[in-house]
Design an enzyme around this catalytic site. Structure first.
Site, PDB file in Angstrom:
ATOM      1  N   LYS B  76      33.019  48.295  43.527  1.00  0.00           N
ATOM      2  CA  LYS B  76      33.749  47.265  42.474  1.00  0.00           C
ATOM      3  C   LYS B  76      35.025  48.267  42.823  1.00  0.00           C
ATOM      4  CE  LYS B  76      35.345  44.580  39.300  1.00  0.00           C
ATOM      5  NZ  LYS B  76      34.608  43.837  37.763  1.00  0.00           N
ATOM      6  N   SER B 151      34.724  38.648  37.259  1.00  0.00           N
ATOM      7  CA  SER B 151      35.600  38.801  38.891  1.00  0.00           C
ATOM      8  C   SER B 151      34.695  39.844  39.778  1.00  0.00           C
ATOM      9  CB  SER B 151      36.514  40.009  37.941  1.00  0.00           C
ATOM     10  OG  SER B 151      35.675  41.472  37.062  1.00  0.00           O
ATOM     11  N   SER B 175      31.866  39.209  33.722  1.00  0.00           N
ATOM     12  CA  SER B 175      32.225  39.775  35.355  1.00  0.00           C
ATOM     13  C   SER B 175      30.552  40.106  36.429  1.00  0.00           C
ATOM     14  CB  SER B 175      33.467  40.705  35.659  1.00  0.00           C
ATOM     15  OG  SER B 175      34.338  40.076  35.236  1.00  0.00           O
TER      16      SER B 175
END
Lengths: 481, 493
Positions: B76, B151, B175
């Site tokens: 990420k 997210s 998330s």
């Protein structure tokens, strides 16, 4: 109207730790810009603070030194504001729960021409740990401002007093006492030029005898005691004049200009930031246990107040003398060395606080740099005690020692200062004086005690100061019946 | 090969049936083909990636390797990785090259894993659909019209579309788990403090936690073995002994491997707000757990309805402060022209941050302001403790809590962008777990047909007690031994 000034101090002391408050970067002063700025100092994305244990120990030392209440659990908060030299956009500080709570510092306010010396207790409100900001550099790059983050994150202990001081002299006495104390316990190098010890002074005035505090103005970043004195005196006068002229005081932050000797407002509090303090979620609450305190205490030097108590009890010194002699560690060490070299404590105290301190002050020397060693001073005091020289003569020997003219006995010899203690010789002098001053003798016999002192003075003068005053007294009294 | 488990890939690498370079190239090729459409990665650097693969092969050749050596992973873009552009999907950091590694990145480096690239995400992790990314939305591999969740939407799409063997994510309010539910894979948010946050760009420091996103519970266990562990650079990292999260997996055999397990079902999780089709999938999954020997108990989390309002006070408060460092002074976006310092701050931040980030900075600044702090921030902190206490009570009666991870299947791109509150409700079942600091995971539990008749994945959430990750992974693994939802992949890609 009679006015009273009310003063409180906030002092930022830079702690003598190897690394920064929340990172491993070095704290050494004077390195090339941004060479001591690690990823945490620069506040790169993703970095986190880790509390420096050494800084916590410094705070504990200070708390112990002022006999303060210490929070078993204190909290680090974020003080949010934008400034280019504040890399995170917030400063990590302590807000609601500081590590050190209420404590006390006793100050010694020196005598002036019109006032006696006195002691006063200043209450400490709190002391908390925080990190310093970096520096904006405005002259390094043409047309631009530079940022040096070497100092960013340097550990500070901010020490806040109650508004307990009532004159510039008290404020300076407090600042000096604190300055000595933080060095005494080894938490701050005390270097004011490098900014290791910076004072902000809150000043307000009120009609004498009233309780309500006036509106205060804060004089920022004073870095010498002389400037502090000047700034407070100017500010006090300015506030009094403003009020007497019918004006009002606005709460403000002011700067002192050493060139003009004036203070000037830099911003009013109305425009001040809302710092949006909240507990820093990156740091756990700081816990200080009794065991932590005991461990730190064991490593600490004997504190000034303990030493002061010892001086009073062991050496029978007055509390004023004892506290004056413990104003700094170097002064206390010197005094102890004089006593250990054989001097009588009270006499040693008088000479260290009197002649020696005056001479050091006059020549702006620290006691560590005294040309007169403790051993030399003790030898001099021994010669007074054994009646070899008089007190007056001793002052001349002292000057000789200071000037490096040799050792005590040699100077006494060279200057011919040996005291006359031969009864016969003194009696001869007395007879001469009595014969020449019949009027004084009559006055004395008529009951005027003062005349006796005048006769002693005449005898001393006739002996060129060498007669032993005690003997003169004794013999004279006997003769006059 | 792309559908293999981490264990299988590890065995193939160890037995030299395939090299890390070959495996990595297979993924890179797939990325070249699919990423322009899916937009899962925001930064790909083949040279760097292949250099790591070569290094991994060298390690394997010398015999100095572990279970993840040579395995290609997606990271990420919230984790700082030395030499890599690290953007948090924000214009603010569009050109920021990190000079250092996050703890998670260095752990994977040490394990010999290969970094395939940095994945798309909601800007600064603020969002539940990946639509707040400066680099554009991410397509849900199961239906390109739909969002992958957020997210960690890029990592989610990368795992679901098999654009990596596994990925990392972060979870502040759901998330990891909500995208895992929407994209049909296994995602674990560990106990707060288990994985170091050092080098992970902070959104809400007291809630942020990194975790694995992978096909199965077993894969997550292997990932967590690398990620978890004390790090003295993070003061909130918990100093406890390292665990092997795979240790109990092999023993889960027989008729009723979960006999004695007490599963708590919070009645609040099955009330209004949960779509019927998702509820049905969850009920079926619970029935499966009964067959595995578990006992079902109703529990209550009475303050769950307060978790979203509390979160939207606390998370923005912390974010408003965390994002203050992005001021255009030292790195990141700086406006091209400005009059003075204040103008530089305002223009740089106005240009550098997107709308959702600005909204949260404004909310956060407001709730911390003088006069509002007590009513908002302090109150929210008090309720946060009540929410955590709800779980303490519930865990007196059960070993784990189960329920949905998200209220519905993946929604359409653009569907909720104009209604932030509807978007915030996506995290109705996940946020309380972050507020309490507990571990939570989502495992694929089946599919629900949407209005257009398309089948979309549904995730079952498993919430454990503090540091109970090993047990949770066992519970997930037992289910995955008797179901095949976790092996399904989107058709046609």
């Amino acid at each position: 109207m009679q006015w009273e000034v009310v003063i409180g101090l906030e002092t930022h002391t830079q702690l003598q730790t190897k690394s920064k408050q929340f990172s491993g970067a070095s704290t050494t002063y004077g390195a090339a810009p941004n060479t001591q700025a690690c990823e945490v100092s620069i506040a790169l994305p993703g970095v986190l603070p880790v509390l420096n244990k050494e800084a916590v120990e410094c705070a504990i030392k200070f708390g112990l030194a002022i006999d303060a209440e210490m929070a078993p659990r204190s909290v680090f908060s974020r003080k949010n504001y934008f400034y280019p030299d504040l890399p995170k956009g917030y400063q990590i500080s302590q807000f609601e729960l500081p590590v050190v709570g209420k404590g006390k510092i006793t100050i010694q306010v020196p005598a002036t021409k019109s006032t006696e010396a006195y002691e006063k207790v200043i209450n400490i409100t709190r002391a908390h740990l925080e990190e310093d900001a970096g520096k904006s550099v405005h002259d390094a790059v043409e047309g631009m401002s530079g940022i040096d983050l070497n100092r960013a994150g340097t550990p500070l202990l901010e020490i806040v007093t109650e508004p307990d001081m009532r004159s510039a002299a008290e404020a300076v006495a407090y600042a000096k006492k604190l300055h000595e104390l933080v060095q005494w316990i080894g938490i701050c190098d005390g270097n004011m030029q490098e900014g290791s010890f910076r004072c902000d002074v809150n000043v307000s005035v009120r009609p004498k005898g009233t309780e309500k505090l006036g509106t205060r103005r804060e004089i920022k970043n004073l870095n010498s005691f002389k400037f502090m004195q000047q700034a407070i005196e100017y500010e006090t006068q300015w506030q009094i004049e403003t009020l007497e002229d019918g004006g009002t005081i606005q709460q403000a932050t002011v700067l002192f200009n050493p060139d003009t000797g004036e203070t000037r407002a830099m911003r009013s509090k109305e425009e001040a930031n809302d710092y949006r303090y909240f507990p820093d979620p990156d740091l756990l609450p700081l816990e200080v246990t009794e065991a932590d305190k005991a461990r730190v205490k064991a490593e600490m030097p004997e504190l000034p107040q303990a030493l002061q108590a010892r001086f009073s009890s062991e050496y029978q010194l007055s509390s004023y003398d004892a506290s004056t002699l413990t104003a700094s560690r170097s002064l206390a060490d010197y005094f102890v060395a004089v006593v250990n070299a054989g001097a009588e404590p009270k006499q040693a105290a008088n000479w260290v606080m009197g002649a020696l301190s005056a001479k050091l002050n006059a020549e702006e020397k620290a006691i560590a740099d005294s040309p007169l060693s403790a051993v030399q001073l003790a030898a001099l005091l021994k010669r007074i005690a054994d009646n070899t020289i008089s007190n007056n003569a001793a002052k001349q020997v002292f000057e000789g020692l200071w000037a490096g003219e040799g050792e005590v006995d040699a100077i006494i010899e060279a200057k011919g200062l040996k005291q006359v203690s031969d009864t016969g010789a003194i009696e001869a002098i007395i007879n001469e004086v009595l014969a020449a001053n019949q009027a004084m003798v009559d006055e004395y016999k008529a009951g005027k005690e003062k005349a006796f002192n005048a006769l002693v003075g005449q005898c001393m003068k006739a002996s060129k100061g060498k007669a032993n005053p005690a003997q003169v007294n004794e013999l004279l009294k006997a003769k006059l019946g | 090969m792309i559908n293999s488990s981490l264990k299988q890939l590890g065995q193939q690498l160890a037995s030299k049936q395939v090299s890390s370079v070959e495996l990595t190239q297979a993924y890179l090729q797939r990325m070249t083909q699919l990423n322009p459409t899916i937009n899962a990665y925001v930064t790909i650097d083949e040279d760097k990636t292949l250099a790591q693969a070569k290094a991994a092969d060298a390690r394997i050749a010398t015999g100095d390797f572990g279970p993840l050596t040579g395995i290609p992973l997606a990271q990420k873009d919230i984790f700082c990785a030395k030499g890599w552009r690290t953007t948090c999907s924000s214009k603010m950091l569009e050109t920021f090259i990190s000079p250092y590694d996050a703890h998670v990145i260095s752990q994977f480096d040490a394990a010999g894993a290969v970094n395939l690239g940095k994945t798309n995400m909601d800007e600064f992790a603020m969002g539940s659909s990946n639509e707040t990314s400066y680099f554009g939305g991410v397509k849900n591999p199961w239906d390109f019209d739909r969002v992958p969740g957020g997210s960690s939407g890029g990592s989610a799409a990368a795992v679901a579309a098999r654009l990596c063997a596994a990925a990392t994510g972060t979870d502040t309010g759901g998330s990891i788990r909500q995208p895992a539910s929407l994209c049909g894979f296994t995602g674990l948010k560990p106990t707060y403090g288990l994985v170091s946050r050092y080098g992970m760009i902070a959104f809400a420091s007291s809630l942020d936690q990194a975790g694995p996103m992978a096909k199965s519970a077993e894969d997550c266990a292997l990932m967590l073995n690398v990620m978890a562990g004390f790090d003295e650079r993070d003061s909130t990292s918990v100093n406890r002994e390292k665990e092997d999260y795979t240790r109990g997996l092999a023993a889960l055999t027989g008729e009723q491997p979960l006999k004695g397990l007490r599963i708590g079902l919070p009645k609040e999780y099955f009330a209004e707000g949960l779509s019927a089709d998702v509820a049905k999938v969850i009920e079926t999954a619970i029935a499966e757990y009964k067959k595995l020997g578990a006992e079902i108990i109703e529990v209550s989390l009475p303050n769950n309805n307060l978790s979203i309002p509390v979160y939207y006070v606390l998370a923005p408060a912390e974010a408003s402060s965390n994002l203050s460092r992005f001021d255009g002074v030292r790195y990141g976006h700086r406006a091209a022209e400005y009059n003075d310092l204040m103008d530089m701050y305002m223009k740089s931040r106005a240009e550098g941050f997107g709308a959702e980030v600005k909204r949260r900075i404004l909310i956060g600044t407001y709730v911390l302001s003088a006069g509002y702090y007590d009513a908002y921030y302090l109150k929210a902190q008090q309720i946060r403790r009540l929410i955590a206490q709800d779980f303490v009570e519930a865990f007196k009666h059960c070993d784990v809590i189960m329920g949905p991870a998200a209220p519905s299947t993946a929604f359409k791109a653009g569907e909720k962008t104009s209604d932030p509150v509807a978007m915030y409700l996506e995290d109705l079942y996940t946020i309380a777990v972050n507020l309490a600091g507990l571990p939570g995971m989502s495992i694929p539990a089946g599919f629900a047909a949407n209005s257009e008749g398309k089948s979309l994945p549904v995730g079952l959430q498993i919430i454990g007690n503090y540091f109970d990750e090993a047990r949770m992974l066992e519970i997930g693994h037992a289910y995955q031994q008797v179901t095949d939802w976790h092996t399904r992949m989107p058709e046609g890609i």
